[in-house]
Design a protein around this motif. Structure first.
Motif: not given
Length: 212
Positions: A199-212
């Motif tokens: 709501a404040k205009g901040q970017q939201i970061y996301r990552c998905v990592c896999r444990f092999d």
């Protein structure tokens, strides 16, 4: 912001044992028995007031969700949120993530979520970050082979640190998003913090990592 002390929290947890697991060490290796099914188990570490874990449980009824929250005065709000959505595929644990291997057997968890974790920005606090290698070692133990970790944060420094940490640990990065909300992902359940920051205009970061 420090949560306001709620002296009645202990009693409230005991009154809601259908949702809260008071002795999670006893459940190690037995979580599917607790849920009485063989559905996948997803764990959110730092579930806050429960908007994410309850929302995910409602959206994905064929997955069992466990929300871990250390602060007792906060987890009581999570209980109310779970009651509100009325889902039976949620359990809550009032414990510290540092001891996660005490509550889950090897290969027992399919996915772990870290949502808006404390960034611990000072170098001397690096070991407290939930993406520090000692935590990753524990995640690898409880995750099934090929299990995933999903990280969301508004903190660019924590995000960059985590990407390096995941890569150095040998994880496979499956997704790296620098502006999650620009993706318009219909499966993304927003946390309370996420709504506030967005709501404040901040970017939201996301990552998905896999444990092999």
């Amino acid at each position: 912001m420090r949560a306001r002390h709620k002296p009645w929290a202990d009693d409230y947890l005991k009154e809601n044992v259908s949702i809260v697991e008071l002795n999670p060490t006893e459940n190690k290796g037995k979580w599917k028995q607790i849920f009485t099914n063989d559905n996948p188990i997803h764990l959110e570490i730092g579930s806050g007031k429960g908007q994410f874990v309850s929302g995910m449980a409602k959206q994905f009824p064929s997955i069992n969700f466990i929300g871990m929250e250390l602060v007792k005065s906060i987890i009581v709000s999570t209980i109310d949120k779970v009651k509100e959505v009325g889902c039976k595929n949620v359990r809550l644990v009032n414990e510290n993530a540092e001891k996660v291997t005490e509550f889950f057997e090897e290969d027992e968890v399919d996915t772990i979520y870290l949502n808006f974790s404390d960034p611990w920005p000072k170098n001397r606090h690096e070991k407290r970050r939930l993406t520090y290698h000692t935590f990753l070692e524990q995640y690898q133990t409880i995750l099934k082979k090929g299990g995933k970790l999903v990280l969301k944060t508004d903190n660019q420094q924590l995000f960059e640190y985590s990407l390096v940490s995941f890569s150095q640990f040998g994880c496979t990065l499956e997704e790296v998003s620098l502006d999650l909300h620009a993706l318009n992902d219909p499966t993304n359940i927003k946390t309370e913090y996420e709504e506030k920051f967005a709501a404040k205009g901040q970017q939201i970061y996301r990552c998905v990592c896999r444990f092999d």
